[in-house]
Design a protein around this motif. Structure first.
Motif, PDB file in Angstrom:
ATOM      1  N   VAL A 114       3.840  -9.589  -7.066  1.00 15.95           N
ATOM      2  CA  VAL A 114       4.340  -8.486  -6.250  1.00 15.95           C
ATOM      3  C   VAL A 114       5.748  -8.096  -6.706  1.00 15.95           C
ATOM      4  N   GLU A 115       6.597  -9.094  -6.942  1.00 18.57           N
ATOM      5  CA  GLU A 115       7.975  -8.824  -7.379  1.00 18.57           C
ATOM      6  C   GLU A 115       7.995  -8.142  -8.745  1.00 18.57           C
ATOM      7  N   LYS A 116       7.172  -8.651  -9.675  1.00 16.60           N
ATOM      8  CA  LYS A 116       7.166  -8.075 -11.032  1.00 16.60           C
ATOM      9  C   LYS A 116       6.535  -6.693 -11.043  1.00 16.60           C
ATOM     10  N   TYR A 117       5.559  -6.468 -10.179  1.00 18.50           N
ATOM     11  CA  TYR A 117       4.971  -5.118 -10.105  1.00 18.50           C
ATOM     12  C   TYR A 117       6.057  -4.111  -9.735  1.00 18.50           C
ATOM     13  N   GLU A 118       6.848  -4.476  -8.729  1.00 12.10           N
ATOM     14  CA  GLU A 118       7.927  -3.599  -8.264  1.00 12.10           C
ATOM     15  C   GLU A 118       8.958  -3.368  -9.368  1.00 12.10           C
TER      16      GLU A 118
ATOM     17  N   THR B 184      -7.606 -16.849  -7.481  1.00 13.42           N
ATOM     18  CA  THR B 184      -7.199 -18.132  -6.901  1.00 13.42           C
ATOM     19  C   THR B 184      -5.886 -18.607  -7.512  1.00 13.42           C
ATOM     20  N   MET B 185      -4.814 -18.557  -6.719  1.00 13.72           N
ATOM     21  CA  MET B 185      -3.495 -18.979  -7.201  1.00 13.72           C
ATOM     22  C   MET B 185      -2.716 -19.632  -6.071  1.00 13.72           C
ATOM     23  N   PRO B 186      -1.723 -20.456  -6.418  1.00 12.13           N
ATOM     24  CA  PRO B 186      -0.869 -21.062  -5.388  1.00 12.13           C
ATOM     25  C   PRO B 186       0.094 -20.032  -4.788  1.00 12.13           C
ATOM     26  N   GLU B 187       0.696 -20.387  -3.687  1.00 16.05           N
ATOM     27  CA  GLU B 187       1.716 -19.592  -2.972  1.00 16.05           C
ATOM     28  C   GLU B 187       1.165 -18.345  -2.307  1.00 16.05           C
ATOM     29  N   LYS B 188       0.525 -17.481  -3.096  1.00 18.86           N
ATOM     30  CA  LYS B 188      -0.080 -16.269  -2.535  1.00 18.86           C
ATOM     31  C   LYS B 188      -1.255 -15.946  -3.439  1.00 18.86           C
ATOM     32  N   ASN B 189      -2.454 -15.833  -2.865  1.00 22.21           N
ATOM     33  CA  ASN B 189      -3.600 -15.597  -3.737  1.00 22.21           C
ATOM     34  C   ASN B 189      -3.663 -14.141  -4.195  1.00 22.21           C
ATOM     35  N   GLY B 190      -4.592 -13.868  -5.085  1.00 19.16           N
ATOM     36  CA  GLY B 190      -4.684 -12.546  -5.693  1.00 19.16           C
ATOM     37  C   GLY B 190      -4.998 -11.445  -4.701  1.00 19.16           C
TER      38      GLY B 190
ATOM     39  N   ALA C  16      -1.806 -10.641  -2.792  1.00 21.31           N
ATOM     40  CA  ALA C  16      -0.896  -9.905  -3.685  1.00 21.31           C
ATOM     41  C   ALA C  16      -1.403  -8.482  -3.899  1.00 21.31           C
ATOM     42  N   LEU C  17      -2.710  -8.325  -4.068  1.00 20.58           N
ATOM     43  CA  LEU C  17      -3.311  -6.996  -4.227  1.00 20.58           C
ATOM     44  C   LEU C  17      -2.960  -6.104  -3.037  1.00 20.58           C
ATOM     45  N   LYS C  18      -3.105  -6.645  -1.821  1.00 24.28           N
ATOM     46  CA  LYS C  18      -2.815  -5.857  -0.614  1.00 24.28           C
ATOM     47  C   LYS C  18      -1.354  -5.402  -0.608  1.00 24.28           C
ATOM     48  N   GLU C  19      -0.447  -6.301  -0.994  1.00 20.52           N
ATOM     49  CA  GLU C  19       0.978  -5.942  -0.994  1.00 20.52           C
ATOM     50  C   GLU C  19       1.296  -4.907  -2.069  1.00 20.52           C
ATOM     51  N   ILE C  20       0.670  -5.052  -3.230  1.00 25.90           N
ATOM     52  CA  ILE C  20       0.904  -4.086  -4.313  1.00 25.90           C
ATOM     53  C   ILE C  20       0.352  -2.717  -3.917  1.00 25.90           C
ATOM     54  N   LYS C  21      -0.836  -2.679  -3.321  1.00 21.59           N
ATOM     55  CA  LYS C  21      -1.413  -1.404  -2.887  1.00 21.59           C
ATOM     56  C   LYS C  21      -0.573  -0.771  -1.776  1.00 21.59           C
ATOM     57  N   ALA C  22       0.073  -1.605  -0.958  1.00 20.50           N
ATOM     58  CA  ALA C  22       0.959  -1.078   0.088  1.00 20.50           C
ATOM     59  C   ALA C  22       2.201  -0.439  -0.542  1.00 20.50           C
ATOM     60  N   GLN C  23       2.671  -1.019  -1.649  1.00 21.17           N
ATOM     61  CA  GLN C  23       3.817  -0.473  -2.387  1.00 21.17           C
ATOM     62  C   GLN C  23       3.430   0.823  -3.078  1.00 21.17           C
ATOM     63  N   SER C  24       2.241   0.822  -3.681  1.00 22.31           N
ATOM     64  CA  SER C  24       1.823   1.954  -4.499  1.00 22.31           C
ATOM     65  C   SER C  24       0.322   2.189  -4.366  1.00 22.31           C
TER      66      SER C  24
ATOM     67  N   VAL D 108     -15.771  -9.056  -3.833  1.00 23.93           N
ATOM     68  CA  VAL D 108     -16.154  -7.955  -2.939  1.00 23.93           C
ATOM     69  C   VAL D 108     -14.984  -7.601  -2.029  1.00 23.93           C
ATOM     70  N   GLU D 109     -14.333  -8.616  -1.468  1.00 21.82           N
ATOM     71  CA  GLU D 109     -13.182  -8.365  -0.602  1.00 21.82           C
ATOM     72  C   GLU D 109     -12.071  -7.648  -1.372  1.00 21.82           C
ATOM     73  N   ALA D 110     -11.840  -8.080  -2.610  1.00 24.17           N
ATOM     74  CA  ALA D 110     -10.786  -7.463  -3.431  1.00 24.17           C
ATOM     75  C   ALA D 110     -11.095  -5.993  -3.700  1.00 24.17           C
ATOM     76  N   ILE D 111     -12.359  -5.685  -3.996  1.00 20.42           N
ATOM     77  CA  ILE D 111     -12.745  -4.294  -4.250  1.00 20.42           C
ATOM     78  C   ILE D 111     -12.528  -3.464  -2.969  1.00 20.42           C
ATOM     79  N   GLU D 112     -12.896  -4.042  -1.824  1.00 18.40           N
ATOM     80  CA  GLU D 112     -12.677  -3.348  -0.543  1.00 18.40           C
ATOM     81  C   GLU D 112     -11.193  -3.090  -0.298  1.00 18.40           C
ATOM     82  N   LYS D 113     -10.331  -3.986  -0.777  1.00 19.47           N
ATOM     83  CA  LYS D 113      -8.884  -3.848  -0.569  1.00 19.47           C
ATOM     84  C   LYS D 113      -8.239  -2.963  -1.636  1.00 19.47           C
ATOM     85  N   GLY D 114      -9.045  -2.465  -2.577  1.00 18.08           N
ATOM     86  CA  GLY D 114      -8.487  -1.498  -3.527  1.00 18.08           C
ATOM     87  C   GLY D 114      -8.484  -1.901  -4.986  1.00 18.08           C
TER      88      GLY D 114
END
Length: 119
Positions: free
Chosen positions: A39-43, A55-61, A64-72, A90-96
Motif C-alpha cells: 500500500v505504501e509503495k503503491y502510493e 497470502t502474506m504476513p502483516e496484511k494479506n493481498g 492490501a487490494l482494498k486499500e489500494i483500490k480505495a486510494q485509486s 473470487v473474493e479478490a476479483i469481487e474487490k476489484g
C-alpha cells in the motif's frame, strides 16, 4: 513499457516474476514483502500495475487490494495465488482485482494476463 510493482513475501517468487516481466519488456519500479508495504509503495511509486500475492504476513493481498483500490479506483492489480486458493481469488476479483495468475508461474500465462489487463 509498463511500470510494475511486485508484491510477494517470498524473495524467490519476486525474482521469478521480475525475470518474466523483464523478458516481456516491462519495468519493475518496486517490490514489497507484505500488504502494508504494498500500500505504501503503491502510493509512493504510482505503478501502472501491481502483481499481488494473496497470502502474506502483516496484511494479506486482499486487504492490501482494498486499500489500494480505495486510494485509486483505476488501480490495476493482478492477484498471484497458489493452487487451492479459489475462494480467495473470487473474493479478490469481487474487490476489484483485474485478473489472477497461479503459482508456479507460467511465463506466457503471466505475460498474457499483464497485457490483457494493461490494454
Amino acid at each position: 513499457m509498463a511500470k510494475i510493482l511486485i508484491v510477494d513475501d517470498a524473495k524467490f517468487m519476486r525474482m521469478t516474476l521480475t525475470n518474466i516481466l523483464k523478458n516481456g519488456n516491462h519495468e519493475i519500479v518496486g517490490e514489497a514483502e507484505n500488504g502494508q508495504e504494498a500500500v505504501e509503495k503503491y502510493e509512493a511509486l504510482s505503478p501502472d500495475l501491481v502483481t499481488m500475492d494473496i497470502t502474506m504476513p502483516e496484511k494479506n493481498g486482499i486487504e492490501a487490494l482494498k486499500e489500494i483500490k480505495a486510494q485509486s479506483e483505476q488501480a490495476k492489480v493482478i492477484m498471484c495465488s497458489a493452487m487451492g486458493q479459489q475462494k480467495m481469488v473470487v473474493e479478490a476479483i469481487e474487490k476489484g482485482a483485474k485478473d489472477f495468475i497461479v503459482k508456479p508461474f507460467d511465463e506466457s500465462r503471466v505475460l498474457d494476463a499483464i497485457d490483457r489487463v494493461l490494454n
